[in-house]
Write a protein that holds these residues in place. Structure first.
Motif, PDB file in Angstrom:
ATOM      1  N   GLY A  69      66.081  75.016  41.051  1.00  0.00           N
ATOM      2  CA  GLY A  69      65.637  73.644  41.287  1.00  0.00           C
ATOM      3  C   GLY A  69      64.228  73.425  40.768  1.00  0.00           C
ATOM      4  O   GLY A  69      63.931  72.404  40.143  1.00  0.00           O
ATOM      5  N   LEU A  70      63.349  74.382  41.012  1.00  0.00           N
ATOM      6  CA  LEU A  70      61.983  74.289  40.508  1.00  0.00           C
ATOM      7  C   LEU A  70      61.971  74.276  38.988  1.00  0.00           C
ATOM      8  O   LEU A  70      61.291  73.448  38.375  1.00  0.00           O
ATOM      9  CB  LEU A  70      61.129  75.445  41.032  1.00  0.00           C
ATOM     10  N   ARG A  79      64.312  73.352  36.893  1.00  0.00           N
ATOM     11  CA  ARG A  79      64.820  72.063  36.399  1.00  0.00           C
ATOM     12  C   ARG A  79      63.741  70.992  36.425  1.00  0.00           C
ATOM     13  O   ARG A  79      63.565  70.237  35.463  1.00  0.00           O
ATOM     14  CB  ARG A  79      66.008  71.608  37.253  1.00  0.00           C
ATOM     15  N   GLU A  80      62.997  70.918  37.536  1.00  0.00           N
ATOM     16  CA  GLU A  80      61.957  69.902  37.664  1.00  0.00           C
ATOM     17  C   GLU A  80      60.797  70.158  36.705  1.00  0.00           C
ATOM     18  O   GLU A  80      60.239  69.214  36.146  1.00  0.00           O
ATOM     19  CB  GLU A  80      61.460  69.819  39.102  1.00  0.00           C
ATOM     20  N   VAL A  81      60.432  71.417  36.507  1.00  0.00           N
ATOM     21  CA  VAL A  81      59.355  71.741  35.559  1.00  0.00           C
ATOM     22  C   VAL A  81      59.775  71.329  34.154  1.00  0.00           C
ATOM     23  O   VAL A  81      58.989  70.725  33.412  1.00  0.00           O
ATOM     24  CB  VAL A  81      58.987  73.247  35.615  1.00  0.00           C
ATOM     25  N   ARG A  97      61.960  69.069  33.333  1.00  0.00           N
ATOM     26  CA  ARG A  97      62.095  67.605  33.262  1.00  0.00           C
ATOM     27  C   ARG A  97      60.739  66.927  33.207  1.00  0.00           C
ATOM     28  O   ARG A  97      60.524  66.013  32.405  1.00  0.00           O
ATOM     29  CB  ARG A  97      62.890  67.118  34.481  1.00  0.00           C
ATOM     30  N   GLU A  98      59.798  67.375  34.035  1.00  0.00           N
ATOM     31  CA  GLU A  98      58.486  66.730  34.151  1.00  0.00           C
ATOM     32  C   GLU A  98      57.475  67.218  33.115  1.00  0.00           C
ATOM     33  O   GLU A  98      56.531  66.494  32.796  1.00  0.00           O
ATOM     34  CB  GLU A  98      57.907  66.960  35.549  1.00  0.00           C
ATOM     35  N   TYR A 123      55.906  70.695  44.668  1.00  0.00           N
ATOM     36  CA  TYR A 123      57.373  70.711  44.762  1.00  0.00           C
ATOM     37  C   TYR A 123      57.816  71.392  46.060  1.00  0.00           C
ATOM     38  O   TYR A 123      58.628  70.844  46.813  1.00  0.00           O
ATOM     39  CB  TYR A 123      57.946  71.437  43.543  1.00  0.00           C
ATOM     40  N   LYS A 169      56.968  69.324  49.147  1.00  0.00           N
ATOM     41  CA  LYS A 169      57.940  68.241  49.364  1.00  0.00           C
ATOM     42  C   LYS A 169      59.211  68.776  50.010  1.00  0.00           C
ATOM     43  O   LYS A 169      59.770  68.139  50.911  1.00  0.00           O
ATOM     44  CB  LYS A 169      58.286  67.557  48.043  1.00  0.00           C
TER      45      LYS A 169
END
Length: 66
Positions: free
Chosen positions: A22-23, A25-27, A29-30, A42, A45
């Motif tokens: 999950g981390l 994927r967000e890295v 994406r962002e 992250y 949250k």
């Protein structure tokens, strides 16, 4: 899940793989300039979500891994 490392197997805690995915994927994406600060926010949250809603993403991820 265990991972071969040298001549030993390291036991990865349940849900850890899903949590890190999950981390990642967000890295991706962002595309943050400071990944360490991004990861800290992250996980903060996720902690707030767990405390507010009672939803534990690690426990949920562990169920997905099984």
């Amino acid at each position: 899940m265990s991972i071969a490392y040298a001549n030993t197997n390291i036991r990865v805690p349940a849900g850890f793989r899903n949590l890190l995915e999950g981390l990642v994927r967000e890295v991706l994406r962002e595309q943050p300039t400071n990944v360490v600060n991004f990861a800290a926010r992250y996980f903060q949250k996720l902690l707030e979500l767990r405390e507010a809603d009672g939803i534990d993403p690690v426990a949920w991820g562990a169920m997905l891994e099984d």
